[in-house]
Design a protein around this motif. Structure first.
Motif, PDB file in Angstrom:
ATOM      1  N   LYS A  85      66.511  43.071 -35.501  1.00 33.69           N
ATOM      2  CA  LYS A  85      67.478  42.822 -34.427  1.00 33.69           C
ATOM      3  C   LYS A  85      67.051  43.521 -33.136  1.00 33.69           C
ATOM      4  N   ILE A  86      66.538  44.741 -33.248  1.00 37.40           N
ATOM      5  CA  ILE A  86      66.061  45.464 -32.064  1.00 37.40           C
ATOM      6  C   ILE A  86      64.921  44.693 -31.409  1.00 37.40           C
ATOM      7  N   LYS A  87      63.960  44.238 -32.208  1.00 41.05           N
ATOM      8  CA  LYS A  87      62.827  43.478 -31.660  1.00 41.05           C
ATOM      9  C   LYS A  87      63.297  42.182 -31.020  1.00 41.05           C
ATOM     10  N   GLU A  88      64.253  41.514 -31.668  1.00 40.44           N
ATOM     11  CA  GLU A  88      64.784  40.267 -31.117  1.00 40.44           C
ATOM     12  C   GLU A  88      65.463  40.510 -29.767  1.00 40.44           C
ATOM     13  N   LEU A  89      66.276  41.540 -29.680  1.00 41.48           N
ATOM     14  CA  LEU A  89      66.972  41.836 -28.424  1.00 41.48           C
ATOM     15  C   LEU A  89      65.998  42.245 -27.332  1.00 41.48           C
ATOM     16  N   MET A  90      64.961  42.996 -27.685  1.00 36.07           N
ATOM     17  CA  MET A  90      63.944  43.373 -26.697  1.00 36.07           C
ATOM     18  C   MET A  90      63.199  42.136 -26.201  1.00 36.07           C
ATOM     19  N   ARG A  91      62.898  41.214 -27.108  1.00 42.31           N
ATOM     20  CA  ARG A  91      62.216  39.978 -26.744  1.00 42.31           C
ATOM     21  C   ARG A  91      63.092  39.134 -25.827  1.00 42.31           C
ATOM     22  N   LYS A  97      64.118  38.736 -18.028  1.00 44.16           N
ATOM     23  CA  LYS A  97      63.471  39.344 -16.866  1.00 44.16           C
ATOM     24  C   LYS A  97      62.339  38.486 -16.344  1.00 44.16           C
ATOM     25  N   ARG A  98      61.671  37.790 -17.227  1.00 48.18           N
ATOM     26  CA  ARG A  98      60.554  36.939 -16.813  1.00 48.18           C
ATOM     27  C   ARG A  98      61.030  35.790 -15.935  1.00 48.18           C
ATOM     28  N   TRP A  99      62.250  35.297 -16.155  1.00 52.19           N
ATOM     29  CA  TRP A  99      62.747  34.152 -15.414  1.00 52.19           C
ATOM     30  C   TRP A  99      63.508  34.551 -14.153  1.00 52.19           C
TER      31      TRP A  99
END
Length: 100
Positions: A85-91, A97-99
């Motif tokens: 879940k942490i990795k998913e939220l960071m992704r 931010k990229r958009w």
């Protein structure tokens, strides 16, 4: 990047050891206190009414839940789920931010 990975592994291992230490401390306290209560119960009424079992049962439920958390026995919200879940939220945050 390798130093960060080693540091991250060290911190996770340290956290794991700390959780194990707390669990074993709790378990040791349980055994000592419940044994003491059993002795007091025997000396006061010689097993006519085993009231110490109520304390053993109540605290035992807490020990079971502590073990589930410590040894990652929860199939729904265990440590693996938390990491995913942490990795998913960071992704997701990186995508947002990229958009912008």
């Amino acid at each position: 990047m390798e130093d960060f990975s080693k540091e991250n592994k060290y911190l996770r291992a340290k956290d794991r050891v700390e959780r194990l230490k707390k669990f074993y401390g709790n378990l040791t306290s349980y055994v000592i206190v419940i044994s003491g209560l059993a002795v007091i119960n025997y000396l006061t009424n010689e097993w006519v009414y085993m009231w110490f079992l109520w304390a053993a049962f109540g605290w035992g439920i807490g020990i079971v839940f502590h073990a589930i958390g410590t040894f990652n026995l929860n199939p729904f919200f265990g440590r693996d789920w938390e990491e995913r879940k942490i990795k998913e939220l960071m992704r997701d945050e990186d995508d947002i931010k990229r958009w912008e």
